[in-house]
Scaffold this motif. Sequence first.
Motif, PDB file in Angstrom:
ATOM      1  N   GLN A  94       0.962  -1.153   0.027  1.00  0.00           N
ATOM      2  CA  GLN A  94       0.082  -0.043  -0.135  1.00  0.00           C
ATOM      3  C   GLN A  94       0.927   1.266  -0.018  1.00  0.00           C
ATOM      4  OE1 GLN A  94      -3.525  -0.117   2.993  1.00  0.00           O
ATOM      5  NE2 GLN A  94      -2.147  -1.871   3.656  1.00  0.00           N
ATOM      6  N   ARG A  95       0.515   2.345  -0.704  1.00  0.00           N
ATOM      7  CA  ARG A  95       1.167   3.643  -0.895  1.00  0.00           C
ATOM      8  C   ARG A  95       0.482   4.509   0.190  1.00  0.00           C
ATOM      9  NH1 ARG A  95       2.364   6.397  -6.274  1.00  0.00           N
ATOM     10  NH2 ARG A  95       3.811   7.454  -4.562  1.00  0.00           N
ATOM     11  N   LEU A  96       1.541   4.996   1.098  1.00  0.00           N
ATOM     12  CA  LEU A  96       1.042   5.646   2.253  1.00  0.00           C
ATOM     13  C   LEU A  96       1.763   7.112   2.205  1.00  0.00           C
ATOM     14  CD1 LEU A  96       2.146   3.213   5.191  1.00  0.00           C
ATOM     15  CD2 LEU A  96      -0.097   3.158   4.067  1.00  0.00           C
ATOM     16  N   GLY A  97       0.433   8.007   2.572  1.00  0.00           N
ATOM     17  CA  GLY A  97       0.913   9.105   2.783  1.00  0.00           C
ATOM     18  C   GLY A  97       1.323   9.788   4.108  1.00  0.00           C
ATOM     19  N   SER A  98       2.014  10.295   4.709  1.00  0.00           N
ATOM     20  CA  SER A  98       2.459  10.763   5.864  1.00  0.00           C
ATOM     21  C   SER A  98       1.465  11.682   6.540  1.00  0.00           C
ATOM     22  CB  SER A  98       3.775  11.151   6.022  1.00  0.00           C
ATOM     23  OG  SER A  98       4.061  12.596   5.244  1.00  0.00           O
ATOM     24  N   GLY A  99       1.002  11.324   7.739  1.00  0.00           N
ATOM     25  CA  GLY A  99      -0.022  12.247   8.187  1.00  0.00           C
ATOM     26  C   GLY A  99      -1.261  11.842   7.750  1.00  0.00           C
ATOM     27  N   SER A 100      -1.761  11.964   6.676  1.00  0.00           N
ATOM     28  CA  SER A 100      -3.002  11.551   6.262  1.00  0.00           C
ATOM     29  C   SER A 100      -3.388  10.219   6.527  1.00  0.00           C
ATOM     30  CB  SER A 100      -3.400  11.781   4.715  1.00  0.00           C
ATOM     31  OG  SER A 100      -3.055  13.077   4.268  1.00  0.00           O
ATOM     32  N   ASP A 101      -2.664   9.291   6.256  1.00  0.00           N
ATOM     33  CA  ASP A 101      -2.925   8.074   6.474  1.00  0.00           C
ATOM     34  C   ASP A 101      -2.549   7.499   7.789  1.00  0.00           C
ATOM     35  OD1 ASP A 101      -3.773   6.834   4.103  1.00  0.00           O
ATOM     36  OD2 ASP A 101      -1.629   6.772   3.359  1.00  0.00           O
ATOM     37  N   ALA A 102      -1.827   8.097   8.774  1.00  0.00           N
ATOM     38  CA  ALA A 102      -1.452   8.135  10.178  1.00  0.00           C
ATOM     39  C   ALA A 102      -3.174   8.235  10.718  1.00  0.00           C
ATOM     40  CB  ALA A 102      -0.766   9.124  10.656  1.00  0.00           C
ATOM     41  N   TRP A 103      -3.637   9.393  10.640  1.00  0.00           N
ATOM     42  CA  TRP A 103      -4.955   9.697  10.996  1.00  0.00           C
ATOM     43  C   TRP A 103      -6.073   8.610  10.450  1.00  0.00           C
ATOM     44  CZ3 TRP A 103      -3.617  13.454  14.059  1.00  0.00           C
ATOM     45  CH2 TRP A 103      -2.936  14.450  13.575  1.00  0.00           C
ATOM     46  N   LYS A 104      -5.967   8.269   9.495  1.00  0.00           N
ATOM     47  CA  LYS A 104      -6.911   7.344   8.920  1.00  0.00           C
ATOM     48  C   LYS A 104      -6.716   5.931   9.682  1.00  0.00           C
ATOM     49  CE  LYS A 104      -7.546   4.357   4.566  1.00  0.00           C
ATOM     50  NZ  LYS A 104      -7.093   4.266   3.279  1.00  0.00           N
ATOM     51  N   TYR A 105      -5.635   5.203   9.661  1.00  0.00           N
ATOM     52  CA  TYR A 105      -5.310   4.135  10.182  1.00  0.00           C
ATOM     53  C   TYR A 105      -5.322   4.124  11.698  1.00  0.00           C
ATOM     54  CZ  TYR A 105      -4.109   2.238   5.534  1.00  0.00           C
ATOM     55  OH  TYR A 105      -4.170   1.824   4.284  1.00  0.00           O
ATOM     56  N   TRP A 106      -5.233   5.097  12.323  1.00  0.00           N
ATOM     57  CA  TRP A 106      -5.571   5.208  13.781  1.00  0.00           C
ATOM     58  C   TRP A 106      -6.672   4.922  14.243  1.00  0.00           C
ATOM     59  CZ3 TRP A 106      -3.763   4.377  18.330  1.00  0.00           C
ATOM     60  CH2 TRP A 106      -4.062   4.870  19.400  1.00  0.00           C
ATOM     61  N   ASP A 107      -8.017   5.778  13.403  1.00  0.00           N
ATOM     62  CA  ASP A 107      -9.095   5.233  13.601  1.00  0.00           C
ATOM     63  C   ASP A 107      -9.452   3.954  13.484  1.00  0.00           C
ATOM     64  OD1 ASP A 107     -10.135   8.040  14.250  1.00  0.00           O
ATOM     65  OD2 ASP A 107     -10.667   8.431  12.171  1.00  0.00           O
ATOM     66  N   GLU A 108      -9.104   3.178  12.459  1.00  0.00           N
ATOM     67  CA  GLU A 108      -8.926   1.807  12.371  1.00  0.00           C
ATOM     68  C   GLU A 108      -8.467   0.870  13.315  1.00  0.00           C
ATOM     69  OE1 GLU A 108     -11.141   0.683  10.200  1.00  0.00           O
ATOM     70  OE2 GLU A 108     -11.372   2.996   9.322  1.00  0.00           O
ATOM     71  N   ARG A 109      -7.300   1.652  14.034  1.00  0.00           N
ATOM     72  CA  ARG A 109      -6.763   1.140  15.032  1.00  0.00           C
ATOM     73  C   ARG A 109      -7.592   0.988  16.490  1.00  0.00           C
ATOM     74  NH1 ARG A 109      -3.606  -2.645  17.702  1.00  0.00           N
ATOM     75  NH2 ARG A 109      -2.024  -1.904  19.220  1.00  0.00           N
ATOM     76  N   ARG A 110      -8.160   2.265  16.528  1.00  0.00           N
ATOM     77  CA  ARG A 110      -9.150   2.370  17.811  1.00  0.00           C
ATOM     78  C   ARG A 110     -10.402   1.599  17.600  1.00  0.00           C
ATOM     79  NH1 ARG A 110     -10.805   7.976  16.891  1.00  0.00           N
ATOM     80  NH2 ARG A 110     -11.847   7.687  19.008  1.00  0.00           N
ATOM     81  N   ALA A 111     -10.750   1.377  16.413  1.00  0.00           N
ATOM     82  CA  ALA A 111     -11.855   0.400  16.087  1.00  0.00           C
ATOM     83  C   ALA A 111     -11.727  -1.077  16.345  1.00  0.00           C
ATOM     84  CB  ALA A 111     -12.541   0.814  15.127  1.00  0.00           C
ATOM     85  N   GLY A 112     -10.261  -1.371  16.478  1.00  0.00           N
ATOM     86  CA  GLY A 112     -10.030  -2.795  16.419  1.00  0.00           C
ATOM     87  C   GLY A 112      -9.740  -3.641  15.202  1.00  0.00           C
ATOM     88  N   ASN A 113      -9.623  -2.918  14.392  1.00  0.00           N
ATOM     89  CA  ASN A 113      -9.624  -3.238  12.761  1.00  0.00           C
ATOM     90  C   ASN A 113      -8.225  -3.375  12.206  1.00  0.00           C
ATOM     91  OD1 ASN A 113     -12.400  -3.081  12.509  1.00  0.00           O
ATOM     92  ND2 ASN A 113     -12.296  -0.965  11.895  1.00  0.00           N
ATOM     93  N   ILE A 114      -7.117  -2.836  12.984  1.00  0.00           N
ATOM     94  CA  ILE A 114      -5.769  -3.086  12.756  1.00  0.00           C
ATOM     95  C   ILE A 114      -5.105  -3.633  13.968  1.00  0.00           C
ATOM     96  CG2 ILE A 114      -3.807  -2.030  12.192  1.00  0.00           C
ATOM     97  CD1 ILE A 114      -5.412  -0.061  10.416  1.00  0.00           C
ATOM     98  N   ASP A 115      -4.435  -4.830  13.994  1.00  0.00           N
ATOM     99  CA  ASP A 115      -3.791  -5.403  15.067  1.00  0.00           C
ATOM    100  C   ASP A 115      -2.369  -4.812  15.298  1.00  0.00           C
ATOM    101  OD1 ASP A 115      -1.696  -6.671  13.297  1.00  0.00           O
ATOM    102  OD2 ASP A 115      -2.854  -8.418  13.131  1.00  0.00           O
ATOM    103  N   ALA A 116      -1.576  -5.082  16.224  1.00  0.00           N
ATOM    104  CA  ALA A 116      -0.329  -4.368  16.661  1.00  0.00           C
ATOM    105  C   ALA A 116       0.772  -4.481  15.710  1.00  0.00           C
ATOM    106  CB  ALA A 116      -0.098  -5.106  18.113  1.00  0.00           C
ATOM    107  N   GLN A 117       0.682  -5.765  15.310  1.00  0.00           N
ATOM    108  CA  GLN A 117       1.636  -5.979  14.177  1.00  0.00           C
ATOM    109  C   GLN A 117       1.561  -5.181  12.886  1.00  0.00           C
ATOM    110  OE1 GLN A 117       2.227 -10.192  12.993  1.00  0.00           O
ATOM    111  NE2 GLN A 117       3.809  -9.718  11.310  1.00  0.00           N
ATOM    112  N   GLN A 118       0.332  -5.121  12.438  1.00  0.00           N
ATOM    113  CA  GLN A 118      -0.046  -4.102  11.271  1.00  0.00           C
ATOM    114  C   GLN A 118       0.407  -2.898  11.685  1.00  0.00           C
ATOM    115  OE1 GLN A 118      -4.018  -5.594  10.798  1.00  0.00           O
ATOM    116  NE2 GLN A 118      -3.783  -6.313   8.837  1.00  0.00           N
ATOM    117  N   TRP A 119       0.020  -2.156  12.668  1.00  0.00           N
ATOM    118  CA  TRP A 119       0.263  -0.987  13.195  1.00  0.00           C
ATOM    119  C   TRP A 119       1.570  -0.635  13.258  1.00  0.00           C
ATOM    120  CZ3 TRP A 119      -2.170   3.581  13.163  1.00  0.00           C
ATOM    121  CH2 TRP A 119      -1.664   4.411  14.105  1.00  0.00           C
ATOM    122  N   GLN A 120       2.525  -1.712  13.618  1.00  0.00           N
ATOM    123  CA  GLN A 120       4.069  -1.527  13.565  1.00  0.00           C
ATOM    124  C   GLN A 120       4.449  -1.441  12.281  1.00  0.00           C
ATOM    125  OE1 GLN A 120       5.712  -1.311  16.723  1.00  0.00           O
ATOM    126  NE2 GLN A 120       7.795  -1.216  15.871  1.00  0.00           N
TER     127      GLN A 120
END
Length: 577
Positions: free
Chosen positions: A159-185
Amino acid sequence: MTTKTPAQLRSARWFAPDDLRSFGHRSRMMQLGYSEADFMGRPIIGILNTWSELNSCHSHFRERAADVKRGVLQAGGLPVELPSLSVDESFTKPTSMLYRNLLAIETEEQIRAHPLDGVVLMGGCDKTTPGLVMGALTAGVPMIYLPAGPMLAGNYAGQRLGSGSDAWKYWDERRAGNIDAQQWQGLQGGIARSAGVCMTMGTASTMTAITDAMGLTLPGASSVPAVDSGHQRMAADCGRRIVGMVWEDLTPDRILTGAAVRNAAIVAMATGCSTNAVVHLIAMARRAGVDLTLDDLDALGRVTPLIANVRPSGKDYLMEDFFYAGGLRALMKQIEDRLDLSCLTVTGKTMGENLEGAVVHNDDVIRPLSNPVYHEGSLAVLRGNLCPDGAVIKPAACDPKYHVHQGPALVFDSYPEMKAAVDDDNLDVTPDTVMVLRNAGPLGGPGFPEWGMLPIPKALIRQGHRDMLRISDARMSGTSYGACVLHVAPESHVGGPLALLRTGDIVRLDLPARRLDMLVDEAELEARRAAWVVPKPRFDRGYGWMFSQHVTQADKGCDFNFLERGFGPAAGEPEIF
């Protein structure tokens, strides 16, 4: 074209006279290992470098300073590097914005106090661009801006990631339990892969593009990626060119005119600029004696299509793609009929001459006017009883259903209070709720922090919602997105109307009409105003105290009131005794 003689160089006042003071100056240069042939009769070029070991965006600047020096020496000047305050975004608390004006002061005084004939300003990370330019404008010697350039595109698991923008996006998914610790790392390690500023059209790339469009950089310099070899060549070109500017006496007042500021504002709108552009562009303009207002920016935004398909306002591409598609010169070529092409630039040529031969190589990245990303520009300015002095929204970066919206307010008085509430599964909130954070402006933050992209409550994320109307007297990161109304002025900390809003009050946004109002009758507002208590000052000493005494509100650019050009004449150099 003006051609100075060596005797007319500013540095000659330090070194040329046959007196005791100049004897001391010459002897100390010899102590540094220079001979008189190195510094007598040559332009002395200051390289103001905002490198530091805590500024990841500028981690390549030690090498780029060496490239600049090479160019200066080739052109017959003497380069001298001076450290400048490194106002980084990532680590500076409470906010880097608190120190933008301090960098401007330092820049002005470094130039005034030293035997510099011209300067190369090395910046890029958000506040360094306006801070350096504001100070150099007031000092008035020939100057050229060297942008840090965007970092490489982020990448994780294909996946191509955009600094900042994708951090906000994936943090919401992390908070919702949709991303595990390994993916977040994995995301953490892949989102920022090289030296350079954020590779989205965040505040850093916005401000370097604005400076480019003002004619203060080499043409298209703002688009060159930080680690591209072209960036090294551009740095050396800056060194060569600043020497020529000194001999030509090409000072910034000849470049940064009202027309140049207007060009920059139009280009900003066409790029999908950060909301922070409003504050910085107004401050820079006022330093140049140009009275740019929020209404001027809104008027330009209404008629300037967004044509850079770059995140976060665009959907698909990053700054690296923008560079390959032709960069800022190509974008400006698309809208050249809207620009004043007669404006002088640091090249000694006009903007029109600099744009000759510019070509778009990918018309999905840099769209034609017939196929814009969004029919209007990046920003809109709101007025109403919640923001009589203005507020800002980024229409293209939010869900269109919120362009006209009405709902009950949910008001937070502090960031910690809001942060705790949004992770409460039982928070009383619906998609119609209007989240409000106050006490986060220039004085209330303190320093006007980037808290305005309030996180979506966890309860709504789990229902599938990813946007809602949010209002704040804070700023937000230029890499952010969503239905966020920002820079509400006057701020709540000084008694602005936002201080009177209560949870449950109905708030109405009408973007087409540029209105933001609380539906509360005036008699009730008067009663609340009478009961409002002035908050305690955030500082009682030091720089923070000075900031709180003199910073202007968001609609005036948050400069210090004693530094705006209208306050007095441009600062000259100190007398030499």
